[in-house]
Design a protein around this motif. Structure first.
Motif, mmCIF file in Angstrom:
data_model
loop_
_atom_site.group_PDB
_atom_site.id
_atom_site.type_symbol
_atom_site.label_atom_id
_atom_site.label_comp_id
_atom_site.label_asym_id
_atom_site.label_seq_id
_atom_site.Cartn_x
_atom_site.Cartn_y
_atom_site.Cartn_z
ATOM 1 N N VAL A 66 -7.754 -66.905 -4.648
ATOM 2 C CA VAL A 66 -9.188 -67.001 -4.949
ATOM 3 C C VAL A 66 -9.925 -67.623 -3.770
ATOM 4 C CG1 VAL A 66 -10.926 -68.052 -6.461
ATOM 5 C CG2 VAL A 66 -8.835 -67.084 -7.439
ATOM 6 N N HIS A 67 -9.361 -68.674 -3.198
ATOM 7 C CA HIS A 67 -10.004 -69.342 -2.065
ATOM 8 C C HIS A 67 -10.152 -68.402 -0.874
ATOM 9 C CE1 HIS A 67 -11.151 -72.375 0.830
ATOM 10 N NE2 HIS A 67 -10.107 -72.062 1.567
ATOM 11 N N LEU A 68 -9.133 -67.647 -0.581
ATOM 12 C CA LEU A 68 -9.196 -66.723 0.552
ATOM 13 C C LEU A 68 -10.175 -65.576 0.293
ATOM 14 C CD1 LEU A 68 -5.428 -66.616 1.562
ATOM 15 C CD2 LEU A 68 -7.316 -67.736 2.794
ATOM 16 N N ALA A 69 -10.257 -65.135 -0.952
ATOM 17 C CA ALA A 69 -11.170 -64.045 -1.296
ATOM 18 C C ALA A 69 -12.620 -64.506 -1.351
ATOM 19 C CB ALA A 69 -10.772 -63.423 -2.633
ATOM 20 N N ALA A 70 -12.844 -65.724 -1.819
ATOM 21 C CA ALA A 70 -14.206 -66.250 -1.973
ATOM 22 C C ALA A 70 -14.212 -67.750 -1.682
ATOM 23 C CB ALA A 70 -14.717 -65.973 -3.379
ATOM 24 N N PRO A 71 -14.179 -68.131 -0.409
ATOM 25 C CA PRO A 71 -14.066 -69.550 -0.036
ATOM 26 C C PRO A 71 -15.176 -70.438 -0.608
ATOM 27 C CG PRO A 71 -13.884 -68.143 1.905
ATOM 28 C CD PRO A 71 -14.228 -67.259 0.746
ATOM 29 N N ARG A 72 -16.337 -69.885 -0.846
ATOM 30 C CA ARG A 72 -17.429 -70.697 -1.396
ATOM 31 C C ARG A 72 -17.258 -70.924 -2.897
ATOM 32 N NH1 ARG A 72 -23.110 -69.077 0.712
ATOM 33 N NH2 ARG A 72 -23.428 -71.287 0.337
ATOM 34 N N ALA A 73 -16.439 -70.123 -3.533
ATOM 35 C CA ALA A 73 -16.218 -70.255 -4.976
ATOM 36 C C ALA A 73 -15.090 -71.239 -5.301
ATOM 37 C CB ALA A 73 -15.906 -68.895 -5.584
ATOM 38 N N MET A 74 -14.158 -71.411 -4.368
ATOM 39 C CA MET A 74 -12.991 -72.269 -4.620
ATOM 40 C C MET A 74 -12.692 -73.038 -3.340
ATOM 41 S SD MET A 74 -10.304 -73.032 -6.705
ATOM 42 C CE MET A 74 -10.552 -71.752 -7.898
ATOM 43 N N GLY A 75 -12.775 -74.345 -3.397
ATOM 44 C CA GLY A 75 -12.535 -75.166 -2.217
ATOM 45 C C GLY A 75 -11.056 -75.342 -1.917
ATOM 46 N N ALA A 76 -10.783 -75.720 -0.679
ATOM 47 C CA ALA A 76 -9.401 -75.959 -0.255
ATOM 48 C C ALA A 76 -8.783 -77.139 -1.001
ATOM 49 C CB ALA A 76 -9.351 -76.189 1.255
ATOM 50 N N GLY A 77 -9.606 -78.115 -1.384
ATOM 51 C CA GLY A 77 -9.094 -79.244 -2.157
ATOM 52 C C GLY A 77 -8.547 -78.804 -3.504
ATOM 53 N N ASP A 78 -9.229 -77.847 -4.124
ATOM 54 C CA ASP A 78 -8.740 -77.300 -5.394
ATOM 55 C C ASP A 78 -7.386 -76.626 -5.203
ATOM 56 O OD1 ASP A 78 -11.099 -78.062 -6.813
ATOM 57 O OD2 ASP A 78 -12.106 -76.256 -6.080
ATOM 58 N N VAL A 79 -7.230 -75.941 -4.078
ATOM 59 C CA VAL A 79 -5.967 -75.254 -3.781
ATOM 60 C C VAL A 79 -4.845 -76.279 -3.622
ATOM 61 C CG1 VAL A 79 -4.771 -73.746 -2.147
ATOM 62 C CG2 VAL A 79 -7.182 -73.320 -2.705
ATOM 63 N N LYS A 80 -5.130 -77.366 -2.918
ATOM 64 C CA LYS A 80 -4.113 -78.411 -2.728
ATOM 65 C C LYS A 80 -3.803 -79.132 -4.044
ATOM 66 C CE LYS A 80 -6.448 -79.303 1.116
ATOM 67 N NZ LYS A 80 -7.024 -80.069 2.218
ATOM 68 N N LEU A 81 -4.828 -79.370 -4.837
ATOM 69 C CA LEU A 81 -4.608 -80.002 -6.139
ATOM 70 C C LEU A 81 -3.766 -79.112 -7.042
ATOM 71 C CD1 LEU A 81 -5.060 -82.251 -8.188
ATOM 72 C CD2 LEU A 81 -7.291 -81.222 -8.717
ATOM 73 N N ALA A 82 -3.894 -77.809 -6.887
ATOM 74 C CA ALA A 82 -3.119 -76.864 -7.697
ATOM 75 C C ALA A 82 -1.616 -77.063 -7.525
ATOM 76 C CB ALA A 82 -3.513 -75.428 -7.355
ATOM 77 N N VAL A 83 -1.189 -77.533 -6.364
ATOM 78 C CA VAL A 83 0.247 -77.773 -6.143
ATOM 79 C C VAL A 83 0.746 -78.855 -7.101
ATOM 80 C CG1 VAL A 83 2.009 -78.509 -4.487
ATOM 81 C CG2 VAL A 83 0.122 -77.032 -3.732
#
Length: 141
Positions: A66-83
């Protein structure tokens, strides 16, 4: 006593993350990454390492996509928290993982609609929903 202490530390971590995201719109690495390491370590020591790793990788993959497809919709912090949250919920089983993953999106959508109805902005931090959904899922599922 160990379970109560672990639950308290986990709760404090989730509250700190949520507060940071609400106040600063950031999920700092110094909170997300060590939390993921601790959760994966504790899950491994408790015999749930494979499930936690699978949960971490699975939720990371969804959020990273999601972050790669729409970076403004999902922040990198959310991606890291997902781990970390993927590891946590994965350690409790696939049903808990699914409830938390879906629940986070539903909670964020509900808050966004509520804000729009009040005349506010639709953009809301996603981290608090991720934390709340994970906490609820491990508690009730």
């Amino acid at each position: 006593m160990g379970g109560a202490l672990a639950a308290s530390v986990l709760g404090l971590w989730l509250i700190l993350l949520s507060g940071m995201d609400i106040r600063f719109r950031r999920l700092p690495n110094w909170l997300t990454l060590p939390g993921a390491v601790v959760i994966l370590t504790v899950a491994t020591l408790g015999g749930h390492g494979a499930a936690a790793l699978l949960g971490a990788l699975g939720l990371f993959a969804v959020y990273a996509t999601v972050h790669l497809a729409a970076p403004r919709a999902m922040g990198a912090g959310d991606v890291k928290l997902a781990v970390g949250l993927g590891a946590l919920t994965g350690a409790f089983g696939p049903d808990v993982w699914i409830v938390a993953a879906v629940g986070a999106s539903v909670l964020t959508a509900v808050v966004a609609v509520w804000q729009l109805a009040r005349g506010g902005a639709a953009a809301v931090p996603h981290g608090p929903s991720m934390c709340a959904a994970a906490a609820l899922a491990v508690t009730i599922v």
